[in-house]
Design an enzyme around this catalytic site. Structure first.
Site, PDB file in Angstrom:
ATOM      1  N   ASN A 195     -10.715   7.915   7.780  1.00 14.30           N
ATOM      2  CA  ASN A 195     -11.059   8.996   6.858  1.00 14.30           C
ATOM      3  C   ASN A 195     -11.534  10.189   7.661  1.00 14.30           C
ATOM      4  O   ASN A 195     -12.545  10.109   8.370  1.00 14.30           O
ATOM      5  CB  ASN A 195     -12.143   8.546   5.878  1.00 14.30           C
ATOM      6  CG  ASN A 195     -11.610   7.547   4.871  1.00 14.30           C
ATOM      7  OD1 ASN A 195     -10.562   7.769   4.275  1.00 14.30           O
ATOM      8  ND2 ASN A 195     -12.304   6.446   4.695  1.00 14.30           N
ATOM      9  N   GLY A 199      -8.176   5.681  -2.480  1.00 14.01           N
ATOM     10  CA  GLY A 199      -8.949   5.386  -3.677  1.00 14.01           C
ATOM     11  C   GLY A 199      -8.463   4.175  -4.449  1.00 14.01           C
ATOM     12  O   GLY A 199      -8.731   4.043  -5.644  1.00 14.01           O
ATOM     13  N   ARG A 251     -24.147   3.284  -5.377  1.00 13.97           N
ATOM     14  CA  ARG A 251     -23.522   4.427  -6.038  1.00 13.97           C
ATOM     15  C   ARG A 251     -23.747   4.288  -7.548  1.00 13.97           C
ATOM     16  O   ARG A 251     -23.310   3.324  -8.160  1.00 13.97           O
ATOM     17  CB  ARG A 251     -22.027   4.466  -5.758  1.00 13.97           C
ATOM     18  CG  ARG A 251     -21.666   4.575  -4.294  1.00 13.97           C
ATOM     19  CD  ARG A 251     -20.170   4.806  -4.147  1.00 13.97           C
ATOM     20  NE  ARG A 251     -19.732   4.741  -2.757  1.00 13.97           N
ATOM     21  CZ  ARG A 251     -18.523   5.091  -2.342  1.00 13.97           C
ATOM     22  NH1 ARG A 251     -17.623   5.508  -3.213  1.00 13.97           N
ATOM     23  NH2 ARG A 251     -18.196   5.002  -1.057  1.00 13.97           N
ATOM     24  N   LYS A 302       0.833  -1.203   0.000  1.00 17.15           N
ATOM     25  CA  LYS A 302       0.000   0.000   0.000  1.00 17.15           C
ATOM     26  C   LYS A 302       0.867   1.251   0.000  1.00 17.15           C
ATOM     27  O   LYS A 302       1.916   1.293   0.640  1.00 17.15           O
ATOM     28  CB  LYS A 302      -0.914   0.033   1.228  1.00 17.15           C
ATOM     29  CG  LYS A 302      -1.976  -1.056   1.244  1.00 17.15           C
ATOM     30  CD  LYS A 302      -2.917  -0.861   2.418  1.00 17.15           C
ATOM     31  CE  LYS A 302      -4.012  -1.916   2.430  1.00 17.15           C
ATOM     32  NZ  LYS A 302      -4.948  -1.697   3.547  1.00 17.15           N
ATOM     33  N   LYS A 342      -0.135  -7.720   6.203  1.00 17.59           N
ATOM     34  CA  LYS A 342      -0.589  -9.095   6.014  1.00 17.59           C
ATOM     35  C   LYS A 342      -1.962  -9.064   5.353  1.00 17.59           C
ATOM     36  O   LYS A 342      -2.843  -8.286   5.754  1.00 17.59           O
ATOM     37  CB  LYS A 342      -0.679  -9.807   7.365  1.00 17.59           C
ATOM     38  CG  LYS A 342      -1.251 -11.216   7.320  1.00 17.59           C
ATOM     39  CD  LYS A 342      -0.299 -12.200   6.697  1.00 17.59           C
ATOM     40  CE  LYS A 342      -0.858 -13.622   6.757  1.00 17.59           C
ATOM     41  NZ  LYS A 342       0.025 -14.580   6.048  1.00 17.59           N
ATOM     42  N   ILE A 389      -5.549 -10.388   4.821  1.00 11.15           N
ATOM     43  CA  ILE A 389      -6.502 -11.167   5.615  1.00 11.15           C
ATOM     44  C   ILE A 389      -7.381 -12.024   4.711  1.00 11.15           C
ATOM     45  O   ILE A 389      -7.946 -11.530   3.729  1.00 11.15           O
ATOM     46  CB  ILE A 389      -7.380 -10.229   6.476  1.00 11.15           C
ATOM     47  CG1 ILE A 389      -6.499  -9.298   7.331  1.00 11.15           C
ATOM     48  CG2 ILE A 389      -8.324 -11.034   7.353  1.00 11.15           C
ATOM     49  CD1 ILE A 389      -5.562 -10.018   8.258  1.00 11.15           C
ATOM     50  N   ARG A 421     -13.129  12.922   7.218  1.00 14.72           N
ATOM     51  CA  ARG A 421     -14.062  13.716   6.416  1.00 14.72           C
ATOM     52  C   ARG A 421     -15.426  13.036   6.408  1.00 14.72           C
ATOM     53  O   ARG A 421     -15.608  11.970   6.989  1.00 14.72           O
ATOM     54  CB  ARG A 421     -13.547  13.810   4.977  1.00 14.72           C
ATOM     55  CG  ARG A 421     -13.290  12.438   4.350  1.00 14.72           C
ATOM     56  CD  ARG A 421     -13.029  12.512   2.871  1.00 14.72           C
ATOM     57  NE  ARG A 421     -12.493  11.270   2.331  1.00 14.72           N
ATOM     58  CZ  ARG A 421     -13.206  10.199   2.028  1.00 14.72           C
ATOM     59  NH1 ARG A 421     -14.508  10.199   2.247  1.00 14.72           N
ATOM     60  NH2 ARG A 421     -12.637   9.099   1.530  1.00 14.72           N
ATOM     61  N   GLU A 470     -12.059   2.721   9.502  1.00 15.98           N
ATOM     62  CA  GLU A 470     -12.286   1.578   8.634  1.00 15.98           C
ATOM     63  C   GLU A 470     -11.500   0.381   9.147  1.00 15.98           C
ATOM     64  O   GLU A 470     -10.334   0.500   9.515  1.00 15.98           O
ATOM     65  CB  GLU A 470     -11.898   1.916   7.199  1.00 15.98           C
ATOM     66  CG  GLU A 470     -12.651   3.133   6.653  1.00 15.98           C
ATOM     67  CD  GLU A 470     -12.583   3.235   5.147  1.00 15.98           C
ATOM     68  OE1 GLU A 470     -11.822   2.461   4.537  1.00 15.98           O
ATOM     69  OE2 GLU A 470     -13.296   4.086   4.590  1.00 15.98           O
TER      70      GLU A 470
END
Length: 506
Positions: free
Chosen positions: A291, A165, A339, A159, A202, A204, A293, A276
C-alpha cells in the site's frame, strides 16, 4: 525544495483531521475540501481554509481532480491524499507533478507499479521477497485460468489485478466451483475498478495478515516501524489491528523486517508505505501487496515507536532525509486499534447512517481517538462508514486489552448503530486473548449468532417503554395543574428526576 507552508488534504473525516493536527503542530496552514453532504463535518471547521467542491446539492463526490488542483494552486498548498480517494491514483499524482503541485506521498511511477498486483509481485520477486505461488500475469480466459489453478493446487484465491478493499476476491476450494467464482469475481472487479483482469494465488492454510510499516526518502534511506497484526477482518476488510503481532516469533519478525527494508531500497521507494504479508501457521511468510499510502491503522505504529509518520511524509516531500536511523527506532509497549463503524453488527454489519444524538469519547493516558463525528452530526450514506479509530496502548498486550475494554465502555454513541458491541465481544474471546487468531476468526472462532441474539431487540420492549414515557408525561402535566405540596423541592429537580426515570425505562 523550500519548506511546505500550507497543506490541502484531499480527503474528509477523521483522516483529514489527523493530518491537520500534525500540520498545526508544525505551524503549517491547512486547507479542507468538502461536499454539501459534509458541510457541517468537523474537518471543515478544523482547517484554516475550506472550499466546497460540490456542483449541486446532490453532488457527493470527492473525486474532482480539476477542482482540487485548482484550489491547491489558488491556495498555494501542497496536497496530502490521506487514504482512499486519490491516495493511490497514479494519474492524479502525475497531474500534480505536471501542474507543479507538491504531492505528499510516493511518485506516480511507484504507485502505478505497486498498484498492479502482477506488477508488484514481479517487482518483489526481483527484490528477493518471497511470494505466494501463483500466476505472474493477468488472466481473463477461464480455461487458461482453470489449468493454472490445477498447477498451483487447490484451495486457491482469485484476486482482481487492479483490486482492493476485498472486492474481486473469491476463495475457491475445488475445480467444481471455479468457473462460477471466476465469473463473479471478474464481473465485480469490472464494475468496481473498470478492469476484470484476474490472477491466481495459492491459498495459505491458517493465514495471518501481518504488515510492515516502512518509510523511505529520496536519498536512498529506508527503515521499518515494526509490524502490525491485521487478521481480524470482515469481508476482507480489517476491523481490529494490534502492534506488535502476538503470533509471529522473533526469528520470523527479523526476517520480515529485513526483507521489507531491502525491497523498499531495491525499488527506490520514498514516503510512507506498507508491505503486507500472509503468514502461514508454520511461520512461512509471503508478500501479499504494498500500500503506497498512509494506512488506516498507522496510529498503533506511532504509539509503540513515538514516530509521527505524517511528519516524516512531509519532510520527505520537502526533499529532506528521514529524521531517524533504524537503530534509533525503539519499540515500546503494545497498542490496539478498533475501527468504529456506523454499522449494525447484529445485522451482518449493515450500514447504519443517521443522526448522532449523543457522542462521548473516552479519555485517559492510554487512549488515542481519531474521529470525524460529534453529537448532532448526521452520518451520510455516501461515504465509508468508519466514524472513528480508537486506540489503546499499554506496557504489555494484556494491559492494552484491559485499557481497550475500559475505553469501549466509556465510548458513547447514540442515534445510530455502531460496531462497538462487536469489539467488546472480541476482547472477551478466548482465541483473541490467546493471540493465535487468523483471518478466519470471525467465521470460525467468533459467535456471531450470539451477538445477534443479544443485540436484537424485542419490539414489545419499545412499546412498553413508550407507554411508560406517556404515563410519566401525563403525571408531570397533572402535577403542574395542582397546588405544589412539597415546597422544598424545585420544579427543575422534579422534572429532572422524572425525565431521568423515563430515560432509564425507555
Amino acid at each position: 525544495m523550500p519548506d511546505i507552508k500550507k497543506i490541502l488534504v484531499a480527503n474528509r473525516g477523521e483522516i483529514a483531521i489527523r493530518v491537520f493536527r500534525t500540520c498545526r503542530r508544525l505551524g503549517i496552514k491547512t486547507v479542507a475540501i468538502y461536499t454539501h453532504a459534509d458541510r457541517t463535518a468537523p474537518h471543515v471547521r478544523y482547517a484554516d481554509e475550506a472550499y466546497c467542491i460540490s456542483e449541486a446539492d446532490n453532488d457527493t463526490s470527492y473525486l474532482k481532480a480539476d477542482k482540487i488542483i485548482e484550489i491547491a494552486k489558488k491556495a498555494g498548498a501542497a496536497i496530502h491524499p490521506g487514504y482512499g480517494f486519490y491516495s493511490e491514483n497514479p494519474t492524479f499524482v502525475q497531474r500534480l507533478e505536471e501542474e507543479g503541485v507538491v504531492f505528499i506521498g510516493p511518485s506516480a511511477e511507484h504507485i502505478k507499479l505497486m498498484g498492479s498486483k502482477t506488477g508488484a509481485r514481479n517487482a518483489m520477486v526481483e527484490a528477493g521477497v518471497p511470494v505466494v505461488p501463483g500466476t505472474k500475469n493477468a488472466i481473463r480466459d477461464i480455461e487458461e485460468a482453470k489449468k493454472t489453478a490445477r498447477e498451483v493446487g487447490y484451495p486457491i484465491m482469485l484476486k482482481a489485478v487492479h483490486g482492493g478493499g476485498g472486492k474481486g476476491m473469491r476463495l475457491v476450494q475445488g475445480e467444481e466451483d471455479f468457473e462460477s467464482s471466476f465469473r463473479m469475481a471478474s464481473s465485480e472487479a469490472e464494475n468496481a475498478f473498470g478492469n476484470g483482469d484476474m490472477y491466481i494465488e495459492k491459498f495459505i492454510i491458517g493465514p495471518h495478515h501481518v504488515e510492515i510499516q516502512i518509510l523511505g526518502d529520496k536519498h536512498g534511506n529506508a527503515l521499518h516501524l515494526f509490524e502490525r497484526e491485521c487478521s481480524i477482518q470482515r469481508r476482507h476488510q480489517k476491523v481490529i489491528e494490534e502492534a506488535p503481532s502476538p503470533f509471529i516469533n522473533d526469528e520470523t519478525r527479523a526476517k520480515m523486517y529485513d526483507v521489507a527494508v531491502k525491497a523498499v531500497k531495491a525499488i527506490g521507494y520514498y514516503s510512507a508505505g506498507t508491505l503486507e504479508f500472509i503468514v502461514g501457521e508454520n511461520q512461512d511468510f509471503y508478500f501479499l501487496e504494498m500500500n503506497t499510502r498512509l494506512q488506516v491503522e498507522h496510529p498503533i505504529s506511532e504509539l509503540i515507536t513515538g514516530v509521527d509518520i505524517v511528519t516524516e511524509m512531509i519532510k520527505v516531500a520537502e526533499g529532506k532525509p528521514l529524521t531517524y536511523k533504524q537503530e534509533e527506532i525503539v519499540r515500546t509497549g503494545h497498542a490496539i486499534e478498533c475501527r468504529i463503524y456506523a454499522e449494525d453488527p447484529s445485522n451482518n454489519f449493515a450500514p447504519s447512517p443517521g443522526l448522532i444524538t449523543v457522542y462521548e469519547t473516552p479519555g485517559g493516558p492510554n487512549v488515542r481517538v481519531e474521529s470525524g463525528a460529534f453529537a448532532g452530526y448526521e452520518v451520510p450514506l455516501y461515504y465509508d462508514p468508519m466514524i472513528a479509530k480508537v486506540c489503546s496502548v499499554g506496557k504489555t498486550r494484556e494491559s492494552a486489552i484491559i485499557a481497550m475494554k475500559r475505553i469501549l465502555t466509556e465510548y458513547k454513541v447514540c442515534g445510530i448503530k455502531t460496531s462497538i458491541p462487536f469489539h467488546q465481544r472480541v476482547l472477551k474471546n478466548e482465541t483473541f486473548l490467546a493471540g493465535n487468531y487468523d483471518t478466519s476468526f470471525i467465521d470460525t472462532k467468533f459467535d456471531m449468532e450470539d451477538l445477534q441474539r443479544k443485540e436484537g431487540k424485542d419490539p414489545s420492549v419499545a412499546l412498553i417503554a413508550a407507554a411508560i414515557k406517556q404515563l410519566l408525561s401525563e403525571k408531570i402535566s397533572a402535577q403542574r395543574s395542582v397546588t405544589r405540596r412539597d415546597v422544598g423541592e424545585s420544579n427543575w429537580k422534579r422534572f429532572g428526576r422524572l425525565t431521568s426515570l423515563g430515560n432509564r425505562l425507555g
